[in-house]
Motif scaffolding. Structure first.
Motif, PDB file in Angstrom:
ATOM      1  N   LEU A  73       0.819  -1.216   0.000  1.00  0.00           N
ATOM      2  CA  LEU A  73       0.000   0.000   0.000  1.00  0.00           C
ATOM      3  C   LEU A  73       0.849   1.260   0.000  1.00  0.00           C
ATOM      4  N   LEU A  74       1.960   1.234   0.712  1.00  0.00           N
ATOM      5  CA  LEU A  74       2.845   2.391   0.762  1.00  0.00           C
ATOM      6  C   LEU A  74       3.456   2.678  -0.608  1.00  0.00           C
ATOM      7  N   PHE A  75       3.608   1.644  -1.414  1.00  0.00           N
ATOM      8  CA  PHE A  75       4.113   1.843  -2.768  1.00  0.00           C
ATOM      9  C   PHE A  75       2.990   2.190  -3.740  1.00  0.00           C
ATOM     10  N   LEU A  76       1.817   1.593  -3.543  1.00  0.00           N
ATOM     11  CA  LEU A  76       0.715   1.772  -4.487  1.00  0.00           C
ATOM     12  C   LEU A  76       0.057   3.144  -4.384  1.00  0.00           C
ATOM     13  N   VAL A  77      -0.187   3.624  -3.181  1.00  0.00           N
ATOM     14  CA  VAL A  77      -0.960   4.860  -2.993  1.00  0.00           C
ATOM     15  C   VAL A  77      -0.304   6.065  -3.687  1.00  0.00           C
ATOM     16  N   PRO A  78       0.993   6.337  -3.480  1.00  0.00           N
ATOM     17  CA  PRO A  78       1.576   7.473  -4.202  1.00  0.00           C
ATOM     18  C   PRO A  78       1.574   7.292  -5.723  1.00  0.00           C
ATOM     19  N   LEU A  79       1.702   6.045  -6.170  1.00  0.00           N
ATOM     20  CA  LEU A  79       1.669   5.780  -7.610  1.00  0.00           C
ATOM     21  C   LEU A  79       0.296   6.116  -8.188  1.00  0.00           C
ATOM     22  N   VAL A  80      -0.752   5.727  -7.477  1.00  0.00           N
ATOM     23  CA  VAL A  80      -2.119   6.025  -7.923  1.00  0.00           C
ATOM     24  C   VAL A  80      -2.389   7.527  -7.847  1.00  0.00           C
ATOM     25  N   LEU A  81      -1.921   8.177  -6.778  1.00  0.00           N
ATOM     26  CA  LEU A  81      -2.138   9.626  -6.651  1.00  0.00           C
ATOM     27  C   LEU A  81      -1.458  10.394  -7.777  1.00  0.00           C
ATOM     28  N   ARG A  82      -0.249   9.976  -8.144  1.00  0.00           N
ATOM     29  CA  ARG A  82       0.421  10.635  -9.270  1.00  0.00           C
ATOM     30  C   ARG A  82      -0.335  10.405 -10.562  1.00  0.00           C
ATOM     31  N   ALA A  83      -0.878   9.217 -10.751  1.00  0.00           N
ATOM     32  CA  ALA A  83      -1.640   8.927 -11.965  1.00  0.00           C
ATOM     33  C   ALA A  83      -2.928   9.746 -12.011  1.00  0.00           C
ATOM     34  N   VAL A  84      -3.591   9.912 -10.867  1.00  0.00           N
ATOM     35  CA  VAL A  84      -4.820  10.708 -10.813  1.00  0.00           C
ATOM     36  C   VAL A  84      -4.526  12.176 -11.107  1.00  0.00           C
ATOM     37  N   GLN A  85      -3.380  12.664 -10.622  1.00  0.00           N
ATOM     38  CA  GLN A  85      -3.005  14.053 -10.857  1.00  0.00           C
ATOM     39  C   GLN A  85      -2.546  14.281 -12.284  1.00  0.00           C
ATOM     40  N   GLY A  86      -2.269  13.203 -13.015  1.00  0.00           N
ATOM     41  CA  GLY A  86      -1.854  13.334 -14.402  1.00  0.00           C
ATOM     42  C   GLY A  86      -0.358  13.494 -14.580  1.00  0.00           C
ATOM     43  N   THR A  87       0.419  13.287 -13.543  1.00  0.00           N
ATOM     44  CA  THR A  87       1.875  13.376 -13.664  1.00  0.00           C
ATOM     45  C   THR A  87       2.432  11.960 -13.746  1.00  0.00           C
ATOM     46  N   PHE A  88       2.704  11.532 -14.956  1.00  0.00           N
ATOM     47  CA  PHE A  88       3.224  10.197 -15.169  1.00  0.00           C
ATOM     48  C   PHE A  88       4.747  10.247 -15.235  1.00  0.00           C
ATOM     49  N   PRO A  89       5.403   9.270 -14.633  1.00  0.00           N
ATOM     50  CA  PRO A  89       6.860   9.239 -14.688  1.00  0.00           C
ATOM     51  C   PRO A  89       7.331   8.816 -16.077  1.00  0.00           C
ATOM     52  N   SER A  90       8.619   8.830 -16.278  1.00  0.00           N
ATOM     53  CA  SER A  90       9.166   8.395 -17.555  1.00  0.00           C
ATOM     54  C   SER A  90       8.834   6.917 -17.779  1.00  0.00           C
ATOM     55  N   ALA A  91       8.997   6.483 -19.013  1.00  0.00           N
ATOM     56  CA  ALA A  91       8.641   5.104 -19.352  1.00  0.00           C
ATOM     57  C   ALA A  91       9.473   4.106 -18.552  1.00  0.00           C
ATOM     58  N   MET A  92      10.747   4.379 -18.367  1.00  0.00           N
ATOM     59  CA  MET A  92      11.608   3.451 -17.627  1.00  0.00           C
ATOM     60  C   MET A  92      11.213   3.404 -16.149  1.00  0.00           C
TER      61      MET A  92
END
Length: 128
Positions: A73-92
């Motif tokens: 959950l500690l790894f998933l929640v920030p990943l989902v929040l970034r996706a909801v905000q529309g800030t996607f990391p680089s492909a790698m």
């Protein structure tokens, strides 16, 4: 999932947590350089996150279900929040994040399977 596969999934979760911690520290060192430790001490939420991840690694050594779910959950929640905000990391970085997410999920399944299999083995031994 059998017992050796469950144990291997837990070990892979430990590797994923160590890789995540090293990635975070590496990115922080790249951004702040030698001031990294002073930045870590000045921002208690960052230090708390690192301590929680280290505690999760120790918990996975003891095959703790709580540690596995917490790390996932500690790894998933920030990943989902970034996706909801529309800030996607680089492909790698996205690919690396998905790999770590898979390993954390496998560790969660591995810890639950491990405890279920251990309990069923004890029940069989007690019945004999």
């Amino acid at each position: 999932m059998n017992l050796p596969k469950a144990e291997q999934a837990i070990v892979n979760g430990i590797y994923a947590a160590v890789a995540w911690l090293l990635l975070d520290f590496g990115l922080m060192f790249e951004e702040h350089g030698a001031r990294m430790f002073s930045v870590l001490l000045s921002r208690p939420e960052m230090a708390a996150g690192a301590i929680i991840v280290i505690g999760g690694i120790v918990g996975l050594f003891y095959k703790s279900r709580l540690a596995a779910v917490s790390l996932f959950l500690l790894f998933l929640v920030p990943l989902v929040l970034r996706a909801v905000q529309g800030t996607f990391p680089s492909a790698m970085l996205l690919l690396f994040s998905l790999l770590l997410l898979y390993l954390f999920l496998a560790a969660v399944l591995g810890t639950f399977s491990y405890h279920q299999l251990k309990n069923s083995e004890q029940d069989v031994q007690e019945a004999d």
